[in-house]
Design a protein around this motif. Structure first.
Motif, PDB file in Angstrom:
ATOM      1  N   THR A 130       4.466   5.722   3.134  1.00 47.02           N
ATOM      2  CA  THR A 130       4.444   6.916   3.993  1.00 47.02           C
ATOM      3  C   THR A 130       3.342   6.792   5.033  1.00 47.02           C
ATOM      4  OG1 THR A 130       2.860   8.133   2.626  1.00 47.02           O
ATOM      5  CG2 THR A 130       5.206   8.304   2.030  1.00 47.02           C
ATOM      6  N   PRO A 131       3.527   7.463   6.187  1.00 47.24           N
ATOM      7  CA  PRO A 131       2.463   7.457   7.197  1.00 47.24           C
ATOM      8  C   PRO A 131       1.145   7.978   6.650  1.00 47.24           C
ATOM      9  CG  PRO A 131       4.498   8.331   8.117  1.00 47.24           C
ATOM     10  CD  PRO A 131       4.732   8.184   6.652  1.00 47.24           C
ATOM     11  N   LYS A 132       1.231   8.930   5.717  1.00 41.06           N
ATOM     12  CA  LYS A 132       0.018   9.517   5.160  1.00 41.06           C
ATOM     13  C   LYS A 132      -0.815   8.471   4.432  1.00 41.06           C
ATOM     14  CE  LYS A 132      -2.664  12.960   3.959  1.00 41.06           C
ATOM     15  NZ  LYS A 132      -3.506  13.634   4.969  1.00 41.06           N
ATOM     16  N   GLN A 133      -0.157   7.551   3.714  1.00 40.67           N
ATOM     17  CA  GLN A 133      -0.876   6.505   2.994  1.00 40.67           C
ATOM     18  C   GLN A 133      -1.637   5.599   3.962  1.00 40.67           C
ATOM     19  OE1 GLN A 133       2.261   4.611   0.833  1.00 40.67           O
ATOM     20  NE2 GLN A 133       2.649   6.382  -0.499  1.00 40.67           N
ATOM     21  N   TYR A 134      -0.967   5.199   5.025  1.00 44.43           N
ATOM     22  CA  TYR A 134      -1.624   4.323   6.001  1.00 44.43           C
ATOM     23  C   TYR A 134      -2.740   5.068   6.748  1.00 44.43           C
ATOM     24  CZ  TYR A 134       2.275   1.174   5.097  1.00 44.43           C
ATOM     25  OH  TYR A 134       3.169   0.344   4.501  1.00 44.43           O
ATOM     26  N   GLU A 135      -2.525   6.350   6.979  1.00 49.23           N
ATOM     27  CA  GLU A 135      -3.584   7.145   7.618  1.00 49.23           C
ATOM     28  C   GLU A 135      -4.804   7.204   6.700  1.00 49.23           C
ATOM     29  OE1 GLU A 135      -4.365  11.633   9.459  1.00 49.23           O
ATOM     30  OE2 GLU A 135      -2.517  11.206   8.354  1.00 49.23           O
ATOM     31  N   THR A 136      -4.552   7.355   5.404  1.00 49.03           N
ATOM     32  CA  THR A 136      -5.655   7.376   4.442  1.00 49.03           C
ATOM     33  C   THR A 136      -6.444   6.071   4.502  1.00 49.03           C
ATOM     34  OG1 THR A 136      -4.446   8.856   2.965  1.00 49.03           O
ATOM     35  CG2 THR A 136      -6.241   7.576   1.987  1.00 49.03           C
ATOM     36  N   MET A 137      -5.710   4.945   4.554  1.00 48.73           N
ATOM     37  CA  MET A 137      -6.372   3.652   4.678  1.00 48.73           C
ATOM     38  C   MET A 137      -7.220   3.601   5.948  1.00 48.73           C
ATOM     39  SD  MET A 137      -5.491   1.700   2.075  1.00 48.73           S
ATOM     40  CE  MET A 137      -5.966   0.096   2.666  1.00 48.73           C
ATOM     41  N   ALA A 138      -6.647   4.054   7.042  1.00 45.16           N
ATOM     42  CA  ALA A 138      -7.363   4.018   8.324  1.00 45.16           C
ATOM     43  C   ALA A 138      -8.652   4.840   8.261  1.00 45.16           C
ATOM     44  CB  ALA A 138      -6.464   4.547   9.435  1.00 45.16           C
ATOM     45  N   LYS A 139      -8.568   6.018   7.677  1.00 44.71           N
ATOM     46  CA  LYS A 139      -9.744   6.897   7.613  1.00 44.71           C
ATOM     47  C   LYS A 139     -10.834   6.297   6.726  1.00 44.71           C
ATOM     48  CE  LYS A 139      -7.446  11.275   8.634  1.00 44.71           C
ATOM     49  NZ  LYS A 139      -7.045  12.606   8.109  1.00 44.71           N
ATOM     50  N   LEU A 140     -10.414   5.625   5.645  1.00 45.16           N
ATOM     51  CA  LEU A 140     -11.409   4.990   4.772  1.00 45.16           C
ATOM     52  C   LEU A 140     -12.124   3.860   5.502  1.00 45.16           C
ATOM     53  CD1 LEU A 140      -9.421   4.984   1.432  1.00 45.16           C
ATOM     54  CD2 LEU A 140     -11.616   6.130   1.839  1.00 45.16           C
ATOM     55  N   TYR A 141     -11.380   3.080   6.262  1.00 46.23           N
ATOM     56  CA  TYR A 141     -12.012   1.995   7.015  1.00 46.23           C
ATOM     57  C   TYR A 141     -12.915   2.553   8.127  1.00 46.23           C
ATOM     58  CZ  TYR A 141      -9.463  -1.799   4.747  1.00 46.23           C
ATOM     59  OH  TYR A 141      -8.991  -2.716   3.845  1.00 46.23           O
ATOM     60  N   VAL A 142     -12.543   3.701   8.703  1.00 49.64           N
ATOM     61  CA  VAL A 142     -13.414   4.350   9.680  1.00 49.64           C
ATOM     62  C   VAL A 142     -14.742   4.711   9.037  1.00 49.64           C
ATOM     63  CG1 VAL A 142     -13.744   6.432  11.069  1.00 49.64           C
ATOM     64  CG2 VAL A 142     -11.569   5.219  11.170  1.00 49.64           C
ATOM     65  N   LYS A 143     -14.662   5.289   7.829  1.00 49.43           N
ATOM     66  CA  LYS A 143     -15.892   5.697   7.145  1.00 49.43           C
ATOM     67  C   LYS A 143     -16.761   4.500   6.788  1.00 49.43           C
ATOM     68  CE  LYS A 143     -14.195  10.056   5.249  1.00 49.43           C
ATOM     69  NZ  LYS A 143     -14.032  10.897   4.039  1.00 49.43           N
ATOM     70  N   GLU A 144     -16.110   3.382   6.563  1.00 51.64           N
ATOM     71  CA  GLU A 144     -16.860   2.165   6.236  1.00 51.64           C
ATOM     72  C   GLU A 144     -17.227   1.379   7.500  1.00 51.64           C
ATOM     73  OE1 GLU A 144     -17.919   1.120   3.152  1.00 51.64           O
ATOM     74  OE2 GLU A 144     -17.260   3.106   2.500  1.00 51.64           O
ATOM     75  N   SER A 145     -16.886   1.928   8.680  1.00 53.69           N
ATOM     76  CA  SER A 145     -17.201   1.306   9.974  1.00 53.69           C
ATOM     77  C   SER A 145     -16.558  -0.064  10.147  1.00 53.69           C
ATOM     78  CB  SER A 145     -18.726   1.192  10.168  1.00 53.69           C
ATOM     79  OG  SER A 145     -19.322   2.470  10.129  1.00 53.69           O
ATOM     80  N   ILE A 146     -15.354  -0.214   9.628  1.00 57.39           N
ATOM     81  CA  ILE A 146     -14.597  -1.458   9.801  1.00 57.39           C
ATOM     82  C   ILE A 146     -13.501  -1.156  10.819  1.00 57.39           C
ATOM     83  CG2 ILE A 146     -13.316  -3.297   8.626  1.00 57.39           C
ATOM     84  CD1 ILE A 146     -14.673  -2.431   6.016  1.00 57.39           C
ATOM     85  N   ALA A 147     -13.831  -1.325  12.100  1.00 56.91           N
ATOM     86  CA  ALA A 147     -12.984  -0.837  13.186  1.00 56.91           C
ATOM     87  C   ALA A 147     -11.633  -1.547  13.264  1.00 56.91           C
ATOM     88  CB  ALA A 147     -13.716  -0.969  14.520  1.00 56.91           C
ATOM     89  N   ASP A 148     -11.622  -2.872  13.113  1.00 56.47           N
ATOM     90  CA  ASP A 148     -10.367  -3.607  13.265  1.00 56.47           C
ATOM     91  C   ASP A 148      -9.339  -3.174  12.227  1.00 56.47           C
ATOM     92  OD1 ASP A 148     -11.401  -4.958  15.386  1.00 56.47           O
ATOM     93  OD2 ASP A 148     -11.930  -6.764  14.251  1.00 56.47           O
ATOM     94  N   SER A 149      -9.785  -3.023  10.972  1.00 55.20           N
ATOM     95  CA  SER A 149      -8.865  -2.592   9.918  1.00 55.20           C
ATOM     96  C   SER A 149      -8.425  -1.153  10.135  1.00 55.20           C
ATOM     97  CB  SER A 149      -9.534  -2.736   8.546  1.00 55.20           C
ATOM     98  OG  SER A 149      -9.810  -4.093   8.258  1.00 55.20           O
ATOM     99  N   ALA A 150      -9.353  -0.316  10.590  1.00 52.95           N
ATOM    100  CA  ALA A 150      -9.000   1.074  10.872  1.00 52.95           C
ATOM    101  C   ALA A 150      -7.922   1.145  11.945  1.00 52.95           C
ATOM    102  CB  ALA A 150     -10.235   1.855  11.303  1.00 52.95           C
ATOM    103  N   ARG A 151      -8.108   0.376  13.025  1.00 52.64           N
ATOM    104  CA  ARG A 151      -7.120   0.354  14.107  1.00 52.64           C
ATOM    105  C   ARG A 151      -5.758  -0.126  13.573  1.00 52.64           C
ATOM    106  NH1 ARG A 151      -7.689  -0.505  19.656  1.00 52.64           N
ATOM    107  NH2 ARG A 151      -9.860  -1.148  19.413  1.00 52.64           N
ATOM    108  N   LYS A 152      -5.799  -1.183  12.744  1.00 54.17           N
ATOM    109  CA  LYS A 152      -4.558  -1.737  12.197  1.00 54.17           C
ATOM    110  C   LYS A 152      -3.766  -0.676  11.450  1.00 54.17           C
ATOM    111  CE  LYS A 152      -3.062  -4.793   8.458  1.00 54.17           C
ATOM    112  NZ  LYS A 152      -3.514  -5.768   7.422  1.00 54.17           N
TER     113      LYS A 152
END
Length: 640
Positions: A130-152
């Protein structure tokens, strides 16, 4: 042992639930819960149906824990709900759905590192993505300051949601703002804005981004899309302004042609289109304005203002008067642009020899501008023959500027320099007006039937004084074409033809730019050579210049003063029939009081042998200018 634990858990879980929920709401909430279970556990039921007996027991635990977790959340027991979510996942660690459910609870509890670790596993599990799952992943990578993974993961989530998830788009835009990826941000805002109905904060941010990136055309298109979505005419007006600045004139005119109301935004659109230069001429502008007012019903003081002024430029004075008066008269608290209407009405009144009316409009223009139109007022006094008032006003204005000093408290040198330049420009304009008024008075003396030699000498002195004013202006700015034009005309009136014609030649070598009326320059120079009649070459050249003036004038009907010049040139070159045909095209009543017109007509009639018509014309000349030498000589011979 494992089986015993599971059976024990199945006994303990309901007991725990019952113990923890002694304050549970009444039974009537069960249908809601049943509906929840039926809709949200369908995937789990399908998994359970396809497992062996051993695994089935663990999935049953997961299923029951999932139900209890949902119920706890409905009851507001968040911490207890987390316990059940964790148990459900522990019982079924291969469930993507349950894993992400636990991830979300860990995030909500601030356990971001643990949530990310679990999310990395969860995203590899099978199950519904679901889009929600991928959004969750993106937000976690944002919090960890991993920009490339967050963008992905933001992009995977948006692809999954087909870019229709507005909160997700907004979260992604915040991420892009944080990492300063303005290029991608423009793309995201382009997707987000239609979903937010072009909310002003995001809209302005997008405008600024596009301008910073030099994408002016995209800004114009953005205003168009926003107008189409919201119906806000101010956005359409800004779009037209952008089209004009980009010289996309055809598109701007097309929008203007659709207007049928006269709101301030509609009026602004018309104004932008009227400002088009190059491909746009006054005749086309006037045609547009007539269509807007008469056919499309765009009637307002502003539209009458536009129409009246363009009619004035085109020489359609009767219509111009009607619309300018509507503009001036319909507004109680008059805006500054009404001053322009008053100036045009004053000019028309002067042309109609209604000097009192002209002065009234000039005074009104000054009043509208709170005393800021004294220059035009002084010139109007001169035009009306009120020379004492004109000189008095000019002397007082020039005295103020001669003693001008910066205002107290102005310490900024740049501001002082700007103020000084402005004062010098005004002083220059006043000296030019003073010279013009001197010439007006000298012309009145020269045309007077009672002018004796003393008065004629005074007229000559005034012309020389005007010349000194203009020479001082040229010393300060040799590029001022208006001053050269005035000087050339003054020199011609003093019969200093060589100097006058040399100055006209200098003017004609300049690029035709700026607000000068080049048709008037051509006509005056051409007529001067024709009237001086010094040699056939000059006369022929003069006639050619007049013909150029008629072609350049661009009015809906030929300028009748230029027709008079043309007829005089044809007469001087011996084309008498053509000269008469041209003179008879002049219909304006204002020529009835112009002795030069009757002088030309008399000479042409005489050359054609139409003696009676020539006598009538020359008698009219003597009535307007007694002792006119040519008329007196012709009529004297006829009496003999």
């Amino acid at each position: 042992m494992r089986r015993m634990f599971c059976l024990l858990l199945m006994v303990l879980v309901p007991a725990l639930f019952m113990g923890a929920c002694s304050s549970a709401p009444p039974k009537q909430q069960e249908p809601v819960l049943q509906k929840l279970i039926a809709s949200d556990t369908v995937d789990i039921r399908q998994v359970v149906a396809g497992t062996d007996a051993k695994t089935s027991q663990m999935l049953a635990v997961a299923h029951e824990s999932f139900i209890r977790a949902q119920e706890m959340e409905l009851r507001g027991e968040k911490k207890l709900a987390e316990v059940f979510w964790q148990r459900a996942y522990d019982a079924d660690p291969e469930s993507r759905f349950l894993a992400f459910a636990v991830v979300e609870r860990l995030m909500a509890g601030g356990q971001d590192s643990a949530a990310l670790a679990l999310a990395k596993k969860a995203v590899q599990l099978k199950g519904k993505k679901t889009p929600k799952q991928y959004e969750t992943m993106a937000k976690l990578y944002v919090k960890e300051s991993i920009a490339d993974s967050a963008r992905k993961y933001f992009n995977i989530a948006l692809d999954s949601a087909k870019y229709q998830d507005m909160p997700l788009l907004y979260d992604y835009s915040l991420f892009l703002e944080a990492i300063h990826d303005e290029k991608e941000l423009v793309r995201v805002y382009d997707l987000l804005l239609p979903q937010t109905n072009y909310i002003s904060t995001l809209f302005q941010r997008q405008v600024n981004l596009l301008l910073d990136q030099g994408k002016d055309s995209a800004v114009v298109e953005l205003f168009g899309k926003a107008h189409d979505a919201t119906g806000d005419k101010s956005l359409l007006a800004k779009m037209v302004q952008g089209l004009v600045l980009q010289k996309r004139y055809a598109e701007a005119r097309k929008i203007a042609d659709t207007l049928t109301t006269a709101t301030p935004d509609d009026e602004a659109i018309i104004n932008y289109v009227l400002l088009i230069n190059g491909e746009w001429d006054r005749a086309a502008a006037l045609k547009l304005l007539k269509k807007k007012v008469f056919e499309d019903g765009m009637r307002s003081p502003v539209m009458y203002h536009y129409l009246g002024n363009y009619e004035f430029f085109a020489g359609e004075y009767d219509s111009a008067k009607v619309h300018l008066n509507l503009s001036v008269g319909k507004i109680e608290k008059k805006p500054v642009w009404v001053a322009q209407d008053c100036r045009a009405l004053a000019s028309i009144a002067f042309a109609e020899k209604k000097n009192d009316e002209a002065v009234k409009f000039a005074e009104m223009a000054d009043s509208v501008l709170s005393g800021g139109d004294k220059d035009f007022l002084a010139l109007s006094y001169g035009n009306a023959g009120l020379y004492k008032k004109a000189y008095g006003l000019l002397d007082s204005l020039m005295a103020v500027l001669s003693n001008w000093t910066p205002m107290a408290g102005v310490a900024d040198s740049a501001t002082v320099a700007m103020m000084r330049t402005k004062a010098e420009m005004h002083h220059r304009a006043l000296r030019n007006i003073y010279a013009r008024v001197l010439v007006m008075e000298s012309r009145e003396i020269e045309d007077s039937a009672n002018a004796d030699s003393a008065k004629l000498d005074s007229a000559k002195e005034q012309r020389m004084k005007a010349e000194l004013f203009w020479e001082s202006l040229l010393l300060a700015d040799s590029t001022d074409l208006f001053v050269r034009f005035n000087m050339a005309m003054n020199l011609e009136r003093m019969q200093r033809f060589d100097e006058s014609f040399a100055m006209f030649e200098h003017l004609l070598k300049q690029p035709e730019k700026g607000p000068m009326d080049w048709a008037e320059v051509l006509n005056y120079y051409g007529y001067s050579m024709i009237d001086a009649n010094r040699n056939p070459e000059e006369v022929a050249k003069g006639l050619d210049l007049v013909l150029q003036a008629l072609q350049k004038d661009g009015k809906s009907s030929p300028n009748e003063a230029y027709l008079d010049s043309k007829a005089w040139g044809l007469y001087r070159t011996g084309k008498y029939e053509e000269a008469l045909e041209t003179m008879l095209l002049i219909k304006s009543e204002r020529f009835n009081d112009d002795y030069v017109y009757w002088e030309h007509l008399g000479a042409i009639y005489a050359a054609l042998g139409k003696t009676q018509d020539a006598v009538k014309a020359y008698k009219k000349v003597l009535k307007l200018k007694p002792k006119h030498p040519v008329a007196s000589e012709f009529l004297g011979k006829k009496k003999k």
